[in-house]
Write a protein that holds these residues in place. Structure first.
Motif, PDB file in Angstrom:
ATOM      1  N   CYS A  11      13.759   4.086  14.794  1.00 35.87           N
ATOM      2  CA  CYS A  11      13.381   5.507  14.374  1.00 35.87           C
ATOM      3  C   CYS A  11      12.834   6.889  15.162  1.00 35.87           C
ATOM      4  CB  CYS A  11      12.430   5.860  12.867  1.00 35.87           C
ATOM      5  SG  CYS A  11      13.104   7.296  12.644  1.00 35.87           S
ATOM      6  N   MET A  23      20.353   3.393   8.582  1.00 36.31           N
ATOM      7  CA  MET A  23      19.670   4.764   9.588  1.00 36.31           C
ATOM      8  C   MET A  23      21.118   5.473  10.257  1.00 36.31           C
ATOM      9  SD  MET A  23      16.742   2.710  12.294  1.00 36.31           S
ATOM     10  CE  MET A  23      15.728   3.894  11.980  1.00 36.31           C
ATOM     11  N   LEU A  24      20.592   6.410  10.197  1.00 36.97           N
ATOM     12  CA  LEU A  24      21.356   8.130  10.588  1.00 36.97           C
ATOM     13  C   LEU A  24      21.753   7.909  11.734  1.00 36.97           C
ATOM     14  CD1 LEU A  24      23.631   9.980   9.392  1.00 36.97           C
ATOM     15  CD2 LEU A  24      21.467  11.196   9.336  1.00 36.97           C
ATOM     16  N   CYS A  50      15.011   7.360  10.124  1.00 32.21           N
ATOM     17  CA  CYS A  50      15.230   6.277   8.759  1.00 32.21           C
ATOM     18  C   CYS A  50      15.160   7.273   7.842  1.00 32.21           C
ATOM     19  CB  CYS A  50      14.153   5.481   8.566  1.00 32.21           C
ATOM     20  SG  CYS A  50      13.106   6.423   8.678  1.00 32.21           S
ATOM     21  N   ASP A  51      15.921   7.020   6.821  1.00 34.19           N
ATOM     22  CA  ASP A  51      15.965   7.776   5.562  1.00 34.19           C
ATOM     23  C   ASP A  51      14.696   8.451   4.325  1.00 34.19           C
ATOM     24  OD1 ASP A  51      14.907   5.126   4.547  1.00 34.19           O
ATOM     25  OD2 ASP A  51      17.134   5.090   3.504  1.00 34.19           O
ATOM     26  N   ASN A  52      13.918   8.287   5.889  1.00 30.61           N
ATOM     27  CA  ASN A  52      12.239   8.730   5.112  1.00 30.61           C
ATOM     28  C   ASN A  52      12.688  10.423   4.984  1.00 30.61           C
ATOM     29  OD1 ASN A  52       9.040   9.920   4.767  1.00 30.61           O
ATOM     30  ND2 ASN A  52       8.784   8.221   5.806  1.00 30.61           N
ATOM     31  N   ILE A  56      12.673  13.298   8.604  1.00 31.09           N
ATOM     32  CA  ILE A  56      13.552  14.002   8.684  1.00 31.09           C
ATOM     33  C   ILE A  56      13.192  15.457   8.367  1.00 31.09           C
ATOM     34  CG2 ILE A  56      15.514  15.332   7.521  1.00 31.09           C
ATOM     35  CD1 ILE A  56      16.423  12.641   7.908  1.00 31.09           C
ATOM     36  N   TYR A  85      21.007  14.103   5.062  1.00 25.19           N
ATOM     37  CA  TYR A  85      20.010  12.993   3.907  1.00 25.19           C
ATOM     38  C   TYR A  85      20.079  13.377   2.810  1.00 25.19           C
ATOM     39  CZ  TYR A  85      16.095  11.370   2.234  1.00 25.19           C
ATOM     40  OH  TYR A  85      14.963  10.276   1.716  1.00 25.19           O
ATOM     41  N   LYS A  88      22.185  13.573   0.195  1.00 25.30           N
ATOM     42  CA  LYS A  88      22.916  12.634  -0.033  1.00 25.30           C
ATOM     43  C   LYS A  88      21.799  12.257  -1.829  1.00 25.30           C
ATOM     44  CE  LYS A  88      24.140   9.800   2.858  1.00 25.30           C
ATOM     45  NZ  LYS A  88      23.736   7.909   4.435  1.00 25.30           N
ATOM     46  N   GLN A  89      20.213  12.586  -1.391  1.00 25.98           N
ATOM     47  CA  GLN A  89      19.650  12.348  -2.601  1.00 25.98           C
ATOM     48  C   GLN A  89      19.584  12.729  -2.986  1.00 25.98           C
ATOM     49  OE1 GLN A  89      17.752  10.460  -2.101  1.00 25.98           O
ATOM     50  NE2 GLN A  89      15.932  10.809  -0.140  1.00 25.98           N
TER      51      GLN A  89
END
Length: 91
Positions: A11, A23-24, A50-52, A56, A85, A88-89
């Motif tokens: 990341c 991951m994006l 990463c999706d943290n 972001i 991101y 999506k949440q």
């Protein structure tokens, strides 16, 4: 039977190694266009996030993609990453 190796990527925000598919990927292609690569197959220089949520936020705050791609990155690229991101949440 040999186990299949899971591809890992780092990341750009937190510098942790994580599974590639979680991951994006943001890509700068040969023409200099920067975009989110949903297929993970576009040619060009890739950067993974990463999706943290902290990663972001840090990505935009510190303008990390500017450093990774060594050029000015439009705000709409950062906004697209956030929308992808955080959108999506909420679903």
């Amino acid at each position: 039977m040999p186990t299949k190796k899971i591809p890992l990527r780092m990341c750009v925000s937190c510098r942790e190694l994580k599974e590639k598919r979680a991951m994006l990927r943001v890509v700068k292609n040969g023409e200099g266009k920067i975009f989110i690569d949903f297929s993970s197959k576009a040619s060009g220089r890739g950067a993974y996030v990463c999706d943290n949520p902290e990663c972001i936020k840090k990505l935009k705050k510190q303008r990390i993609l500017n450093k990774v791609f060594s050029c000015a990155v439009d705000d709409d690229v950062y906004t697209a990453v956030e929308e992808e991101y955080f959108g999506k949440q909420q679903n």
